[in-house]
Structure formats: structure tokens, C-alpha cells
Design an enzyme around this catalytic site. Sequence first.
Site, PDB file in Angstrom:
ATOM      1  N   HIS A  71      41.711  38.100  30.733  1.00 56.02           N
ATOM      2  CA  HIS A  71      41.085  37.758  32.015  1.00 56.02           C
ATOM      3  C   HIS A  71      41.324  36.300  32.380  1.00 56.02           C
ATOM      4  CE1 HIS A  71      38.342  41.297  30.931  1.00 56.02           C
ATOM      5  NE2 HIS A  71      39.085  41.688  31.937  1.00 56.02           N
ATOM      6  N   ARG A  73      43.468  35.082  34.147  1.00 54.93           N
ATOM      7  CA  ARG A  73      43.748  35.096  35.590  1.00 54.93           C
ATOM      8  C   ARG A  73      43.247  36.433  36.115  1.00 54.93           C
ATOM      9  NH1 ARG A  73      48.187  31.385  37.112  1.00 54.93           N
ATOM     10  NH2 ARG A  73      47.174  29.451  36.558  1.00 54.93           N
ATOM     11  N   LYS A  77      46.390  43.225  35.805  1.00 50.69           N
ATOM     12  CA  LYS A  77      47.436  44.029  36.463  1.00 50.69           C
ATOM     13  C   LYS A  77      48.240  44.798  35.445  1.00 50.69           C
ATOM     14  CE  LYS A  77      49.805  44.742  40.325  1.00 50.69           C
ATOM     15  NZ  LYS A  77      49.720  46.173  39.937  1.00 50.69           N
ATOM     16  N   LYS A 101      54.123  39.035  30.141  1.00 50.10           N
ATOM     17  CA  LYS A 101      55.130  39.238  31.189  1.00 50.10           C
ATOM     18  C   LYS A 101      54.732  38.503  32.475  1.00 50.10           C
ATOM     19  CE  LYS A 101      56.147  43.596  31.418  1.00 50.10           C
ATOM     20  NZ  LYS A 101      56.186  45.042  31.781  1.00 50.10           N
ATOM     21  N   LYS A 113      46.597  47.743  31.306  1.00 49.38           N
ATOM     22  CA  LYS A 113      47.392  48.984  31.322  1.00 49.38           C
ATOM     23  C   LYS A 113      46.456  50.173  31.293  1.00 49.38           C
ATOM     24  CE  LYS A 113      51.858  49.950  31.184  1.00 49.38           C
ATOM     25  NZ  LYS A 113      52.931  49.011  31.565  1.00 49.38           N
ATOM     26  N   SER A 369      55.193  43.963  42.754  1.00 43.95           N
ATOM     27  CA  SER A 369      53.792  44.374  42.923  1.00 43.95           C
ATOM     28  C   SER A 369      52.962  43.194  43.431  1.00 43.95           C
ATOM     29  CB  SER A 369      53.200  44.829  41.591  1.00 43.95           C
ATOM     30  OG  SER A 369      53.492  46.179  41.348  1.00 43.95           O
TER      31      SER A 369
HETATM   32  N1  GLU Z   1      54.371  49.411  34.916  1.00 39.56           N
HETATM   33  C1  GLU Z   1      55.157  48.276  35.266  1.00 39.56           C
HETATM   34  C2  GLU Z   1      55.328  47.359  34.063  1.00 39.56           C
HETATM   35  O1  GLU Z   1      55.236  47.776  32.935  1.00 39.56           O
HETATM   36  C3  GLU Z   1      54.675  47.588  36.521  1.00 39.56           C
HETATM   37  C4  GLU Z   1      53.285  47.047  36.490  1.00 39.56           C
HETATM   38  C5  GLU Z   1      52.771  46.544  37.845  1.00 39.56           C
HETATM   39  O2  GLU Z   1      53.501  46.557  38.806  1.00 39.56           O
HETATM   40  O3  GLU Z   1      51.612  46.163  37.860  1.00 39.56           O
HETATM   41  O4  GLU Z   1      55.661  46.215  34.193  1.00 39.56           O
END
Ligand code: GLU
Length: 478
Positions: A71, A73, A77, A101, A113, A369
Site C-alpha cells: 500500500h 502507493r 493494481k 513492476k 492480484k 492501464s
Molecule cells: N495482468 C497484467 C500484469 O500482470 C496487467 C495488470 C494491470 O493492468 O493492472 O501485469
Amino acid sequence: MADKNGKLNLKNLTFSDSVSYYFDKAAPFTDSPQGLLDQIKACNSIYKMNFPVKYGNQVKVIEAYRVQHSHHRLPTKGGIRYSLHVDQDEVMALAALMTYKCALVDVPFGGAKGGIKISPRNTSPEILENITRRYTSELVKKNFIGPGIDVPAPDYGTGEREMAWIVDTYMTLRPGEIDGYACVTGKPVSQNGIKGRTEATGRGVVYSLNEVCSYKDDMQQLGLEVGLDGKRVIIQGLGNVGYHTGRIIQEYGAVVIAVAESDGAIYNEKGIDVEALHKYRIEKKSVKGFPGGKYIADSISALELECDILIPAALERQITEVNAPRIKAKIIAEAANGPITPGAEKILLKKGTMIIPDIYINAGGVTVSYFEWLKNLSHVRFGRMQKRYEEKHQSNFIKLVEDLTGKSVPKSRIDSLIHGADEIDLVNSGLEDTMINAYRDIREFKKRKRNVTDLRTAAFAVSINKIRDSYYTMGIFP
Ligand code: GLU
């Protein structure tokens, strides 16, 4: 992770242990106090749920997860995957990878996730819709979704259809929320999605490889020429990521000599038409019988064929200690998350294989995204305000040049000169810039720290340093 003698046995690592192993390997090269490293590595929230869903006359209990790794940020996502392999360890590993990432490519989100343990292929669209809507309402109930909280996206086994169900459920439960469309990304363009999101991960892989292959010293060391043109490529997986990667890399002159899918591989030294193979597979539900190449029944063995670049774009743990010694690729680009186990990596690095890590090379999806989320929050399409202004400005400039020189600019060049940027132009240029800059950061870090000998360790270290900085700016660790 360690055995009773305190020794680390790479063979026994679970997927999330492997992510921690990469983190620990990189941590000594960062300038962070141990307490902060522990906080960055820790998984913050795990929501495991079970809910009943009707399958005809039967009721089945569905197992599902949403994990928010960090958390530091907000929002958090990461995608949602539908697969029978889903379990808590897998979702935790994938959520942690999202944190590293996002930081690496300067996307200002924490990592998360989700996963639902089902086989999307063997589930009817009606049941899939029920499951998706029920999952979304569980997330809403527990405050695990929202534009400023946690923003899901597609992943393995999901796509824009599922994202449309999610946004619709969310908006029904939270009517009047002005930024509600930003609760999920990867939506259809007609539902406030963004152009270029579907192919973003694949396009990002190609932009990255184009950058990776542009350094003469690095290519010479691998015995390769500079540039993507003529490179012989093998792709594992013809899903969203593999298909777009294959299609776009061919536009750069690379030759896709093999494509491996779950039901077999296709091999053709002269090159496979990826678009045609994709169409064939959708029609026939298999790659078997494709006229443009030789069929290999033992799909995984196709990864061992001679090639310049191997692109695993399917699931995690495809290259292990068993097949790694036989892999001949000079470069492996991890388009999937976690396709190489730590044990396999050790073998490959010893052989001099260049591994472009997942947390960098598949970050194109989350990057676009981020653009979609920004678009949803600003309630305006990129390019809408300035496109026509730019076009007028450019044509005035051309007129001026013509007046001053007395010569006219050829008609064939005028269109491209005056073209104002559309949404797709801006998305792709933002994506390309992101991928190039992140690679430069990683490569420079590796050059600067003499004991860092692989790109994954450099990528993790760069990422950890960026997360550390955001903790500092939050005043948490002054
Ligand atoms: N599922 C994708 C990843 O593993 C995209 C995640 C996203 O766009 O939030 O990077």
C-alpha cells in the site's frame, strides 16, 4: 525457504518464495535499512473468499482471492486470473511482482492480484458472468475495489468482457460515483476503456526487445547483430500476450520460427504467419493441422529449438532445472510472469543467456492501464483537446516553408506531417517511452554495480530503491 541446515534449496521454492529470493538477492545492492526492506517485501492484505454459484441444478463452491501486496502507493493494481492453478501462494507471488513492476516503470500504484479457481474454457459464459459479478460484489463488500483503493485488470483467462461485467456490477452497487469507471482497467473501448490496452503487454515486449537489441556491446557479447530485423524467435503461448507480441515483432522484421501452445507446437524455419496461426487456432480450437508449419506434439520441447530470442508468454514455471540445460536461446524475454524458476535461472546465467525479467518486460499492460485510469479520472479522451489545434499549427508551418522557399511540400508527405496525435498515437508513444527509459535505468544500474551480473537483480534493485524513496517522501522512514 531454507532447509534444516540453513541452506537454501532452490528446488523447494514455491512461486512466492522465488519472488522473495529475487528480492533478497537484490536487496544488498540497494541503500535501504533492513526494517524498510522487510516492510517492502511483506504482503499487506490477503482476502480469501468462498462463494456458492449455480451450475445448472447443482451448486458449486468457488474459491477466489484478492491480494494487496503493498500500500505504499494507492490504489493497488493488478489483474485477475481465472485458472485451475490459482491458489494463495500463486496470487501472493503475482501481487508482489506487480509492486516491483509498477515501481520500475514509474506507475504510481501498489501491487495487487486476484484469482478465481475455475477453468474459463470449460465454463459457460452465463456461469462466468455470475461468478465475475459475485466476485466483484464480494470485493465491494470488503472495500477491496475502487478507483482509489484497488483497481483490477485482465490477466490469464480474463479479458475485456470480464472487465465490463466488473465495472457494471461496481457501478450498480455504487451509483453516482463520479469516478466509478476507474474501478477497473482493460475495459472495452466502448465502456470507457482506452485504445491500445488489449495489445499493450505484447507491444511493450517488442518495444523493450527493440531497445535491448540496440546496444552493440551487449549484442556482440551474445554473438548477435544489432536490431530485431532477422532475429529468430520462439514464442510459448498464443493468448493475448503471445499473439500480439508475435504479430508486432514480425513488423520489426523478426522471424517467428516456432509457436508452442498447450496442444502442440508449430515450427517453420522460414517463419510462421502469426496472424494466420491465431485465426486457425480460434477456428479449429487447436494448432494441430496448421498448414504453415510442421506440427510438434511435445509442445514444451519446442522451447529447446535453436533460436535467438525465446519468449515464454504463457504461465509461470515453464523453464525449470529439467529443461534449462537444453535451452539454446541467447535471449529469454519473460513476457509471462515467473516463467523461469530460480534453479533454472542459475543454469541459464552460467551459460551466458541474457534474461529480460518479467517485472520489466511485461510491464506494458499495467502502463497502459495507468493511462486508462488517468483517462477515466479526467473524463476526457487523450488527444481530444489538442489534435485539431496541432493539425492547424502544422499546416500553417508547411505553408510558411512553402512561401519562404517557393517550393511545395510533396502531397505524399503532407498527411504524416500535419497529423495531430490521436489517443492511440499518444498511448503508444507513452508506452514506448516508458519501456525505453526503464531499460536504460536497469542497464545503467547493472553497469554501475560491478557485482550485479544479471538484469533481474538490477531490475529488482532499481525497483526497491524507487519504493524506498516513496516511503521516504511519505515521511514514514525519515
Ligand atoms: N495482468 C497484467 C500484469 O500482470 C496487467 C495488470 C494491470 O493492468 O493492472 O501485469
